[in-house]
Write an enzyme that holds these catalytic residues in place. Structure first.
Site, short mmCIF file in Angstrom:
data_model
loop_
_atom_site.label_atom_id
_atom_site.label_comp_id
_atom_site.label_asym_id
_atom_site.label_seq_id
_atom_site.Cartn_x
_atom_site.Cartn_y
_atom_site.Cartn_z
N GLY A 136 0.85 -1.19 0.00
CA GLY A 136 0.00 0.00 0.00
C GLY A 136 0.88 1.23 0.00
O GLY A 136 1.93 1.26 0.64
N ALA A 171 -0.55 6.15 4.84
CA ALA A 171 0.14 5.32 5.83
C ALA A 171 1.31 4.57 5.17
O ALA A 171 2.45 4.65 5.65
CB ALA A 171 -0.83 4.34 6.47
N ARG A 227 -21.22 12.50 12.03
CA ARG A 227 -21.62 11.81 10.81
C ARG A 227 -22.65 10.71 11.04
O ARG A 227 -23.61 10.58 10.29
CB ARG A 227 -20.38 11.19 10.16
CG ARG A 227 -19.46 12.25 9.63
CD ARG A 227 -18.18 11.64 9.10
NE ARG A 227 -17.38 12.69 8.48
CZ ARG A 227 -16.16 12.49 8.00
NH1 ARG A 227 -15.60 11.30 8.06
NH2 ARG A 227 -15.50 13.48 7.43
N ARG A 243 -15.53 7.54 13.40
CA ARG A 243 -14.37 8.41 13.21
C ARG A 243 -14.81 9.85 13.02
O ARG A 243 -15.79 10.12 12.34
CB ARG A 243 -13.57 7.96 11.98
CG ARG A 243 -12.36 8.83 11.71
CD ARG A 243 -11.53 8.32 10.56
NE ARG A 243 -12.23 8.37 9.28
CZ ARG A 243 -12.44 9.49 8.60
NH1 ARG A 243 -12.03 10.65 9.07
NH2 ARG A 243 -13.07 9.46 7.43
#
Lengths: 226, 266, 637
Positions: C40, C44, C330, C435
């Site tokens: 990836g 990150a 949210r 989150r």
């Protein structure tokens, strides 16, 4: 992904960099542009009568060192201008070996689109022009030093005048893109001024066109005569 | 609406490709262009043929994966829009569309409409960064950046690396891409120490990849989905010419040979 | 399987400092002898690979895209939080920590969150030094905005492209390391399995997406930073390529999967317009700062919005949550939108949408102010829908956006397989059950730039690793597995396309494991997914071959993994008999329809251990302790 790993890189020499080649084109372009302007200013003296322009021509030829220096600079500029163009055109051909079936270039101006054609045609014209009015080859009534007469005789032939006007048209088209382009190439572009530079390039090239063609037109119209 | 598609099909890099004709029927105007292609592909699979390969990922115009020519215009007719954000309402029934991959020697075709844009990564790799070892940074507000500079840097930094500029350029030049990164970093005070070296290294790599030379035409900025202006090219030219003039004989690669590589970044 | 969170003891403020001191270091001269794999290349992975390269490790970095710059972090719009308190408005590390734990509905690990808040300030410094063009004030200092209902302005942003700019910063740092020869990049290469030898992660098996070549890569540690698994829902704001394969394969090899059912649904996305829809587009949450959300008062009101008079509109968020109004978190905003649509008051052709209206804001502030603030978002909306939001209210609907769940990791970001580290959205660590806006970018960069460089070194320095090579039986066996699976997918030659299965799975997940869940629905979903999975391996049609670019084959492998993960998500949602954050169980709600947590029974991380195909996974619990932020019911009224 084809790896071009560190270490296998070839060196790019100063004059091999495309940007440097373009800069050479731009700087020689400036020199040639200066000549085009100066030449026009000289030519326009034809309107002041034969004595004036013949004297001017004599003055230009009076100092041979300066004359040949200027001629050398111009010749080198023309050659350099042409050489880098050929090199970059070669790169262009290599950079896209398989072309598009369909391609639109809606934002390419006529001037920029025609640079590759207008350039060689101008070059051909310049050679003819030098033969015609500097050396006198092929000119029906050429006489060394008789600039005024040579010019009027020349332009009284309608095909010569038309060829001249067409060539000047191409030159000014070339300059229209060239003047704007040199600012980009030499890194003088600025979002604020570029539209103005673009307009100024157009105005300058039109003025040059009008200035140059005023002479054959005047000859053909009989305003300038022997 | 119904459309006729002429699509470049090429099995892989070594085989020759050709245009093939497909029909896209009952296209909904609210579809995106790629959704239309999805439907065409679903039909191809059901008929037992191989679907058309095209690149895409985020489908919201920011990852830069997608892009092909639609009737000779990179990303299609809508200005400032990637092909994934282009919607079918901009086309009309009966339109014939020619879909071709980006064409450049530096972007070899991998399959159908997919090309290899690794050259862009290599240009960035050569110098498109500010060396700032993780952890070495001073406080973020230690160095004020005039808002206008930050805004102009951001304008240039918006580049998504899709390659449309190369595809549209009659010279297949990558000047807009390279100029955008040189401008982004060169406009910021943090980018000054490496400014000359960056220009030299990135342009050298750009030349090695055999992209064409810029002729200041402006086809690139017209198709750029992020509407990056060609002034970035001028900025690149200036930075490069200055740096190259100062450093005519010793270009970056020579420096690299004499500088030790150990300890990470050069 | 034992879950040792390795949280340092003592005061939380000093935990990270102490941990860093206690961690062993790798001698600088030895770093180059260690091979590290990073899968990836987003915030990150990209930041980790760049930083580890700088430190001197031998890094291999993999991404399935054609360039590391295209990882989906690039699509994040809003911003990145940091407790800089540049605005002098009361922010602090402690407040960011507090807000994040509370916002996560008390299902995250306090020590991790505290470290995240501490590191947040360094991230901004690092990014500015790299040349990230953050928004600035006229004085040249950094600008901030308030985001996602936070009561302080702590969000740093670069227009609506913050994720892009941060990712390009990491990408450039990564490419610098590629040039320096410290990182070898493998673009268009997908990790298809993890190799575990003697209980330790020792490498991966990958497939080149261009040539189809299967390769093995040996390493001393493997870092997964492969993002979230929101695409299990088929329609989400994730990129089309985002997938769970790397973490799912690691799960099957022994990494526990924590809180898989915790998914975040973003309230402001452009609604679905038809069957062909391939993905959903997010509109930045910042729109809720000035837009007012409403639906018609009466069900079935099909008039155009301009014809509905003020008194027949229901500004339901302002009505239900007078103090937070349109800025509720949210999960709350999403559920409220679903509720009004369930009542038949949804707008648009499908009835799945609510209005986000800028009429008042334009009247109050003038069109030019709105244009300056949201111009690019309005343009994007118009490009997609063909409607002009300056004139007609936008239509929005919630969509799957982020997955808080992921592989279980300890404080050092190591999974239950020693040597396998998991960063960013791929792990479960910092966001609990929900989150907060602008926190994902913060976590990705924190893990990559500032946590893994220490914890990886500690692992390598503390363990003596045997020498293994690609010829060892462990690698051979996994390679055979991978090849068999690809052959199997290609040999089915059934009648249905991969996408049709994916769409059906997404439908099941959205209907039964989406914004609200109940036991009956989840049980049904588990059965339905099992049936679909069985049909998949019998009836999927994957055209083409293995040996070249085959996008259908890529997708087929990913969907096969989603078909397994979907079931685990439903199992997790079914087991958690409470509502918390993004996990809303209809059986567990307060009288006025808010989430009802059960701290007595469910204050833990649910970490699932894979037990084999068609065998129930085993649940392990990591109890959560809250010594600093005391659990309370979240209230935004």
């Amino acid at each position: 992904m084809s790896p071009a790993a560190a270490g296998t890189r070839e060196r790019v020499r100063f004059f091999d960099a495309t940007i440097v080649k373009k800069a050479v084109m731009a700087i020689t372009g400036i020199i040639l542009f200066a000549f085009v302007v100066g030449h026009l200013l000289g030519n326009l003296q034809v309107f002041l009568g034969p004595a004036r322009i013949n004297a001017y021509a004599a003055f230009l030829k009076s100092n041979l060192e300066v004359l040949w220096f200027v001629r050398t600079v111009l010749l080198v500029s023309v050659l350099a201008h042409i050489i880098v163009t050929i090199q970059l055109a070669g790169l262009k051909a290599k950079a896209r070996p398989v072309g598009y079936v369909k391609k639109q270039n809606p934002h390419t101006s006529v001037a920029s689109r025609s640079m590759y054609y207008s350039g060689p045609m101008i070059a051909a014209f310049v050679i003819y022009h030098l033969l015609d009015l500097t050396i006198g080859a092929g000119h029906p009534h050429f006489a060394e030093g008789e600039v005024y007469a040579n010019l009027v005789y020349g332009f009284q032939q309608i095909p010569v005048s038309i060829a001249y006007i067409v060539a000047i048209g191409l030159l000014c088209l070339h300059l229209n893109h060239g003047i704007y382009s040199l600012f980009q190439t030499l890194g003088w572009a600025h979002p604020k001024y570029m539209p103005r530079i673009k307009r100024a390039a157009t105005v300058i090239s039109i003025l040059l066109f009008l200035g140059y063609i005023s002479i054959p037109v005047s000859v053909m119209a009989g305003v300038i005569h022997l | 609406m119904n459309l006729i598609l002429h699509v470049w099909r090429q099995k892989n890099a070594s085989e020759k490709g050709r245009m093939e004709r497909y029909e896209a029927n009952d296209v909904n105007p609210d579809m995106s262009f790629l959704e239309m292609m999805d439907v065409v592909n679903e039909n191809l699979i059901t008929q037992g043929s191989e679907p058309i390969a095209f690149e895409h990922d985020c489908r919201e115009g920011i990852c830069g994966s997608c892009g092909f020519m639609i009737n000779g215009i990179a990303h299609g007719p809508q200005r400032g829009t990637t092909v994934c954000q282009l919607h079918m309402r901009h086309f009309k029934d009966g339109d014939e569309l020619y879909l071709e991959p980006w064409r450049a020697r530096a972007f070899p075709v991998i399959k159908d409409l997919v090309v290899d844009r690794g050259a862009f990564d290599r240009i960035i790799s050569a110098g498109g960064y500010i060396t700032a070892h993780t952890g070495s940074a001073p406080d973020a507000n230690a160095l004020p950046v005039p808002k206008t500079d930050a805004d102009r840097a951001m304008d240039a930094a918006a580049c998504i690396g899709c390659g449309a500029c190369v595809a549209a350029c009659p010279n297949a030049s990558a000047a807009l891409f390279t100029g955008a990164k040189i401008s982004h970093l060169g406009l910021l005070p943090q980018g000054q120490p490496e400014r000359s070296r960056r220009a030299l290294a990135m342009v050298a790599q750009y030349n090695r990849e055999l992209f064409g030379s810029c002729t200041n035409i402006g086809e690139c900025e017209a198709v750029c989905p992020k509407e990056i202006r060609i002034e970035v090219i001028s900025r690149m030219n200036r930075d490069y010419l200055k740096a190259a003039w100062k450093d005519r004989s010793a270009l970056r690669d020579d420096q690299a040979e004499t500088e030790p590589k150990a300890g990470g970044r050069r | 399987m034992a879950l040792d969170s390795r949280v340092p003891s003592g005061p939380i403020e000093q935990a990270w400092d102490r941990a860093r001191f206690e961690m062993k270091l790798v001698n600088p001269a030895n770093k180059r002898k260690y091979n590290v794999i990073v899968v990836g290349s987003g915030l990150a992975g990209g930041s980790a690979a760049a930083t580890l390269g700088e430190l001197g490790y031998n890094v291999k970095c993999f991404c399935f895209q054609d360039s590391p710059r295209r990882a989906h972090s690039i699509a994040a719009q809003g911003g990145i939080n940091a407790a800089k308190n540049y605005q002098n408005d009361g922010d602090s590390i402690y407040r960011l920590f507090y807000d994040t734990v509370k916002g996560g509905d008390f299902r995250s690990r306090e020590a991790n969150v505290y470290r995240l808040a501490q590191i947040s300030v360094h991230i901004i410094d690092q990014c500015v030094a790299q040349g990230v063009p953050f928004a600035r004030e006229y004085g040249g200092f950094l600008a901030n905005r308030s985001f996602g209902g936070a009561q302080v302005s702590r969000t740093f942003y670069a227009r609506g492209q913050t994720g892009q700019q941060l990712l390009l910063g990491a990408y450039q740092a990564l490419e610098a390391q590629v040039d320096a020869g410290r990182v070898k990049m493998f673009p268009r290469t997908e990790m298809l399995d993890l190799v575990v030898i003697d209980g330790r992660a020792r490498g991966i098996v990958s497939r080149s997406l261009v040539t189809g070549k299967i390769e093995t890569h040996v390493a001393d540690a493997v870092i997964l930073a492969t993002g979230g698994y929101g695409n299990v829902f088929y329609l989400s704001t994730n990129a089309k390529g985002s997938n769970c394969t790397a973490i799912w394969r690691a799960h099957r090899r022994g990494a526990a999967f924590a809180n898989p059912c915790f998914t975040q649904i973003h309230p402001t996305c452009i609604p679905v317009s038809g069957e062909y829809q391939s993905k959903l587009t997010l509109m930045s949450e910042s729109l809720r700062n000035d837009g007012r959300i409403w639906v018609p008062r009466d069900p079935g009101d099909k008039r155009s919005p301009s014809q509905i008079p003020e008194n027949e509109r229901d500004y339901y968020l302002e009505r239900r949550y007078p103090s937070f109004g349109n800025l509720v978190p949210r999960d709350v905003a999403s559920r409220a939108a679903k509720a009004v649509c369930d009542e038949g008051r949804g707008v648009g052709e499908t009835g799945l949408g609510v209005y986000l209206d800028f009429g008042d804001a334009i009247k109050r502030l003038g069109r030019h102010v709105i244009e300056e603030r949201y111009g690019n978002l309005f343009e994007m909306y118009e490009r997609i829908t063909g409607d002009n939001p300056y004139v007609t209210p936008m239509r929005i609907f919630p969509a799957i956006h982020y997955t808080m769940g992921g592989l279980w990791v300890d404080y050092q970001l190591m999974s239950t397989i020693p040597g396998l580290f998991v960063l960013g959205e791929a792990n479960f660590s910092d966001h609990g059950a929900n989150r907060l806006g602008a926190s994902a970018l913060m976590q990705g960069l924190s893990d990559g730039y500032f946590v893994i460089p220490y914890t990886l070194g500690n692992y390598l320095a503390s363990n003596k690793l045997d020498k293994v090579d690609a010829a060892s039986p462990g690698f051979q066996a996994v390679t055979t597995d991978v090849e068999d699976r690809l052959k199997r997918l290609l040999s089915v030659r059934g009648k249905r396309t991969v996408a049709s299965f994916h769409r059906e799975l997404g439908r099941i997940m959205w209907d039964y494991c989406g914004m609200s869940r109940n036991a009956e629905g989840l049980e049904h979903a588990i059965g339905a997914i099992r049936n679909l999975r069985e049909e998949y391996w019998r009836n999927v049609n994957v055209p083409g071959s293995e040996g070249d670019l085959n996008q259908q084959l890529e997708s087929a492998g990913r969907v096969a993994d989603f078909l397994e993960l979907g079931e685990l998500m439903c199992i997790d949602a079914l087991h958690r008999n409470e509502s918390c954050g993004g996990h809303f169980r209809e059986e567990f709600q307060t009288e006025d329809g808010e989430a009802l947590r059960d701290d007595a029974h469910y204050q833990y991380v649910a970490a699932w251990e894979y037990k084999g195909p068609n065998t129930s996974p085993e649940l392990h619990r990591e109890p959560l302790e809250f010594n600093y932020v005391h659990p309370a019911q979240r209230s935004y009224k």
